[in-house]
Design a protein around this motif. Structure first.
Motif, PDB file in Angstrom:
ATOM      1  N   GLU A  63       0.792  -1.159  -0.389  1.00 33.71           N
ATOM      2  CA  GLU A  63       0.098  -0.026  -0.169  1.00 33.71           C
ATOM      3  C   GLU A  63       0.733   1.469   0.392  1.00 33.71           C
ATOM      4  N   THR A  64       1.661   0.983   0.779  1.00 37.49           N
ATOM      5  CA  THR A  64       2.625   2.730   1.085  1.00 37.49           C
ATOM      6  C   THR A  64       4.070   2.236  -0.196  1.00 37.49           C
ATOM      7  N   ILE A  65       4.504   1.506  -1.182  1.00 38.23           N
ATOM      8  CA  ILE A  65       5.991   1.639  -1.440  1.00 38.23           C
ATOM      9  C   ILE A  65       5.903   2.624  -3.251  1.00 38.23           C
ATOM     10  N   ARG A  66       4.503   2.695  -3.243  1.00 42.64           N
ATOM     11  CA  ARG A  66       4.988   4.180  -4.592  1.00 42.64           C
ATOM     12  C   ARG A  66       3.774   5.052  -4.028  1.00 42.64           C
ATOM     13  N   VAL A  67       4.709   6.066  -4.329  1.00 43.37           N
ATOM     14  CA  VAL A  67       4.734   7.330  -3.344  1.00 43.37           C
ATOM     15  C   VAL A  67       3.141   7.629  -4.710  1.00 43.37           C
ATOM     16  N   THR A  68       2.359   8.839  -2.948  1.00 43.88           N
ATOM     17  CA  THR A  68       1.103   8.756  -3.630  1.00 43.88           C
ATOM     18  C   THR A  68       0.960   9.844  -4.523  1.00 43.88           C
ATOM     19  N   GLN A  69       0.077  10.982  -4.621  1.00 37.66           N
ATOM     20  CA  GLN A  69      -0.637  11.994  -5.811  1.00 37.66           C
ATOM     21  C   GLN A  69      -0.074  13.572  -4.062  1.00 37.66           C
ATOM     22  N   GLU A  70      -0.691  12.776  -3.223  1.00 34.17           N
ATOM     23  CA  GLU A  70      -1.106  13.177  -2.180  1.00 34.17           C
ATOM     24  C   GLU A  70       0.530  13.734  -1.099  1.00 34.17           C
ATOM     25  N   GLU A  71       1.548  12.590  -1.249  1.00 35.23           N
ATOM     26  CA  GLU A  71       2.822  12.927  -0.689  1.00 35.23           C
ATOM     27  C   GLU A  71       2.936  13.845  -1.381  1.00 35.23           C
ATOM     28  N   ILE A  72       3.302  13.915  -2.831  1.00 33.93           N
ATOM     29  CA  ILE A  72       3.397  15.178  -4.079  1.00 33.93           C
ATOM     30  C   ILE A  72       3.211  16.524  -3.427  1.00 33.93           C
ATOM     31  N   ASP A  73       1.902  16.730  -3.325  1.00 40.21           N
ATOM     32  CA  ASP A  73       1.171  17.986  -2.697  1.00 40.21           C
ATOM     33  C   ASP A  73       2.240  17.584  -1.310  1.00 40.21           C
ATOM     34  N   GLU A  74       2.239  17.316  -0.667  1.00 41.43           N
ATOM     35  CA  GLU A  74       2.304  17.789   0.416  1.00 41.43           C
ATOM     36  C   GLU A  74       4.142  17.738   0.327  1.00 41.43           C
ATOM     37  N   ALA A  75       5.032  17.480  -0.690  1.00 40.19           N
ATOM     38  CA  ALA A  75       6.594  18.157  -0.529  1.00 40.19           C
ATOM     39  C   ALA A  75       6.544  18.939  -1.001  1.00 40.19           C
ATOM     40  N   TYR A  76       5.337  19.819  -2.086  1.00 35.98           N
ATOM     41  CA  TYR A  76       5.260  21.007  -2.545  1.00 35.98           C
ATOM     42  C   TYR A  76       4.986  22.468  -1.799  1.00 35.98           C
ATOM     43  N   LYS A  77       4.561  21.931  -0.051  1.00 31.49           N
ATOM     44  CA  LYS A  77       4.366  22.154   0.620  1.00 31.49           C
ATOM     45  C   LYS A  77       5.099  22.670   1.506  1.00 31.49           C
ATOM     46  N   LEU A  78       6.749  21.379   1.422  1.00 31.57           N
ATOM     47  CA  LEU A  78       7.397  21.534   2.703  1.00 31.57           C
ATOM     48  C   LEU A  78       8.648  22.196   2.171  1.00 31.57           C
ATOM     49  N   VAL A  79       8.937  22.601   0.223  1.00 27.60           N
ATOM     50  CA  VAL A  79       9.899  22.822  -0.602  1.00 27.60           C
ATOM     51  C   VAL A  79      10.208  24.684  -0.674  1.00 27.60           C
ATOM     52  N   ASP A  80      11.401  25.200   0.163  1.00 27.24           N
ATOM     53  CA  ASP A  80      11.429  26.600   0.150  1.00 27.24           C
ATOM     54  C   ASP A  80      10.242  27.030  -1.296  1.00 27.24           C
ATOM     55  N   PRO A  81       9.516  27.397  -1.369  1.00 26.72           N
ATOM     56  CA  PRO A  81       9.177  28.352  -3.275  1.00 26.72           C
ATOM     57  C   PRO A  81      10.486  29.071  -3.670  1.00 26.72           C
ATOM     58  N   SER A  82      11.487  29.356  -3.504  1.00 24.87           N
ATOM     59  CA  SER A  82      12.143  29.744  -4.030  1.00 24.87           C
ATOM     60  C   SER A  82      13.144  28.893  -4.741  1.00 24.87           C
ATOM     61  N   LEU A  83      13.442  28.136  -4.269  1.00 24.06           N
ATOM     62  CA  LEU A  83      14.289  26.762  -4.425  1.00 24.06           C
ATOM     63  C   LEU A  83      13.041  26.109  -5.335  1.00 24.06           C
ATOM     64  N   ASN A 169      12.740  12.067   0.239  1.00 23.28           N
ATOM     65  CA  ASN A 169      13.249  13.811   0.431  1.00 23.28           C
ATOM     66  C   ASN A 169      11.690  14.721  -0.166  1.00 23.28           C
ATOM     67  N   PRO A 170      11.431  15.906   0.605  1.00 23.89           N
ATOM     68  CA  PRO A 170      10.326  16.718  -0.800  1.00 23.89           C
ATOM     69  C   PRO A 170      10.785  17.519  -1.637  1.00 23.89           C
ATOM     70  N   SER A 171      12.552  17.659  -1.771  1.00 17.98           N
ATOM     71  CA  SER A 171      12.907  18.958  -2.952  1.00 17.98           C
ATOM     72  C   SER A 171      13.386  17.493  -3.440  1.00 17.98           C
ATOM     73  N   THR A 172      13.143  15.923  -3.754  1.00 16.56           N
ATOM     74  CA  THR A 172      14.099  15.134  -4.368  1.00 16.56           C
ATOM     75  C   THR A 172      11.777  14.651  -4.829  1.00 16.56           C
ATOM     76  N   LEU A 173      11.172  15.202  -4.334  1.00 16.43           N
ATOM     77  CA  LEU A 173       9.813  14.713  -4.997  1.00 16.43           C
ATOM     78  C   LEU A 173       9.521  15.872  -5.565  1.00 16.43           C
ATOM     79  N   VAL A 174      10.117  16.660  -5.588  1.00 18.21           N
ATOM     80  CA  VAL A 174       9.396  18.185  -6.203  1.00 18.21           C
ATOM     81  C   VAL A 174       9.812  17.539  -7.805  1.00 18.21           C
TER      82      VAL A 174
END
Ligand SMILES: NC(=O)c1ccc[n+]([C@@H]2O[C@H](COP(=O)([O-])OP(=O)(O)OC[C@H]3O[C@@H](n4cnc5c(N)ncnc54)[C@H](O)[C@@H]3O)[C@@H](O)[C@H]2O)c1
Ligand SMILES: N[C@H](CO)Cc1c[nH]c[nH+]1
Ligand SMILES: [Zn+2]
Length: 436
Positions: A63-83, A169-174
């Protein structure tokens, strides 16, 4: 850094020392990798879950091995917008550089009743390994995915080890999302390579695996080569700076350390024609090391694979540089463009004092996945070419084949391959009989 006078002998010794860094010298891990690959092939997902628990200390499940769209969306919130902006700017440069590498299919004219050609087709499925053990590399995500995307690969499957919290890691996902990964799985090491090569219940088998990684990843890629294609076995980073007294020693020292910080096995080499300049760089290196966060790694790599080589003249310096065939080469000399024309072997060449190597690692556009360990003598940077293949196209009309059919029959007969000869001859047997 070791200061050495450049001679044929010293170059030979240095080359031998540098070769200790080759993944080919790590046979002691081969058995472990063979076991991992065999288990993944036999047990599929279950083996992935077990190894991820053992090596990454994380529980992953079906159930968890594949990264979900929710995880990607969450990553965008965690990464500095300027990065995120920087990643997007880098993407534009990397994409436009790789678009210039695109090759077209071609076909010859048909005036003589023949048509020949070469049809260029993108690979169907590609696996991109993104390292994530000791550090994170969103820049490598861009460098591996963009050429595949530009080539037109249908399905880009990315794998990367999960962090201690079980997440990528969120920046890897972004970076992966911005570059266009189609699916992302939380698995690393040799087990990820096995999954991409053989396929499991969760992860699809791919046609080619690209991307750098540690020794377990490198040996696993080597082991599955032939079953699937691979890009190359990337070893530890390397920088070779060719500089004379016109260069700024402060800048050159900084550039040497930029690659030394990657790994204890990284190499940093200065070849210069000025002994005074060599001493200045050495002093600057000592000054910098104290202030850098990865001091311990840098000290280790400089101790083992850091050299300052003094050459008689620029021709001798270039000759040694060609022998070493470094992954990255900086040329900061009086006539850098002229000197660059004499360089035969280097993965990427950076010219002048404002083209420091990290410009290429992150931003300029050329790919930072480059041949290491002297393989720049015969390998090139990762490119769009790695993600295409070519099919030859042949068309002959009846008339065109009739004109030359006897030549082929004779050639095939000379090889005693009568079925080959027959497949041509049958098409003209009535006429040939009449003409006998
Ligand atoms: N050439 C390039 O473009 C480039 C770019 C980025 C990184 N790199 C290199 O990639 C490498 C990344 O290495 P890393 O370790 O940080 O990440 P990694 O993702 O390659 O390796 C981590 C994985 O190794 C496996 N592993 C760890 N210990 C193990 C053991 N004892 N037995 C079996 N498997 C084990 C684990 O499964 C873990 O998930 C570095 O050497 C770095 O310099 C190269
Ligand atoms: N210099 C590395 C390749 O040798 C690539 C890299 C990624 N991030 C920073 N540097
Ligand atoms: Zn780097």
């Amino acid at each position: 850094m070791r200061k050495v006078k450049l001679t044929k002998e010293s170059t030979k010794d240095i080359l031998e020392n540098l070769l200790k860094r080759s993944p080919n010298n790590y046979g002691k891990y081969e058995d472990a990798v063979t076991t991992i690959l065999a288990k993944v092939r036999a047990e599929g997902d279950a083996a992935l879950f077990e190894y991820t628990k053992e090596f990454d200390k994380v529980d992953v499940t079906k159930e968890t091995i594949r990264v979900t769209q929710e995880e990607i969306d969450e990553a965008y919130k965690l990464v500095d917008p300027s990065l995120i902006d920087v990643i997007r700017k880098a993407l534009v440069n990397i994409r436009s550089f790789h678009e210039k590498q695109l090759q077209n299919s071609w076909f010859t004219s048909t005036t003589d009743g023949t048509m020949l050609g070469q049809k260029v087709t993108a690979l169907n499925r590609v696996g991109v390994y993104v390292p994530g053990g000791k550090a994170v590399y969103p820049s490598s995500v861009l460098m591996n995915i963009v050429p595949a995307k530009v080539a037109g690969v249908d399905r880009i499957v990315m794998t990367t080890p999960p962090g201690k919290d079980g997440k990528v890691n969120p920046s890897t996902l972004v970076a992966a999302n911005e570059a266009g990964a189609d699916e992302i799985y939380k698995v690393g090491g040799a087990q990820a390579i096995g999954a991409l090569a053989y396929g499991t219940e969760s992860i699809p088998k791919v046609d080619k695996i690209v991307g750098p990684g540690n020794i377990f990843v490198a040996l696993a890629k080597k082991a599955v080569y032939g079953y699937v294609s691979i890009d190359s076995i990337a070893g530890p980073s390397e920088i070779l700076v060719l500089a004379d007294e016109t260069a700024n020693p402060h800048y050159i020292a900084a550039d040497l350390l930029s690659q030394a910080e990657h790994d204890e096995m990284a190499s940093a080499i200065l070849i210069t024609t000025s002994e005074e300049f060599a001493d200045q760089v050495d002093k600057e290196v000592i000054g910098f090391v104290e202030k850098l966060s990865r001091k311990a790694i840098i000290e280790k790599s400089l101790e083992n694979f850091g050299y300052i080589l003094i050459a008689e003249d620029m021709d001798e310096a270039i000759e040694a540089a060609n022998e070493i065939a470094s992954e990255h080469m900086e040329i900061v000399t009086r006539n850098p463009f002229e000197d660059m024309m004499k360089v035969r072997n280097a993965g990427a060449i950076f010219i002048g004092q404002y083209s420091s190597e990290p410009l290429g690692d992150y931003f300029a556009g050329p790919n930072h996945v480059l041949p290491t360990n002297g393989t720049a003598k015969f390998f090139s940077a990762l490119s769009v070419d790695d993600f295409i293949k070519k099919s030859s196209i042949v068309y002959y009309s009846r008339e065109a084949l009739k004109k030359i059919h006897k030549d082929i029959v004779q050639f095939a007969t000379s090889e005693q391959l009568t079925a080959h000869a027959n497949s041509i001859a049958v098409r003209f047997e009535d006429e040939d009989k009449e003409n006998e």
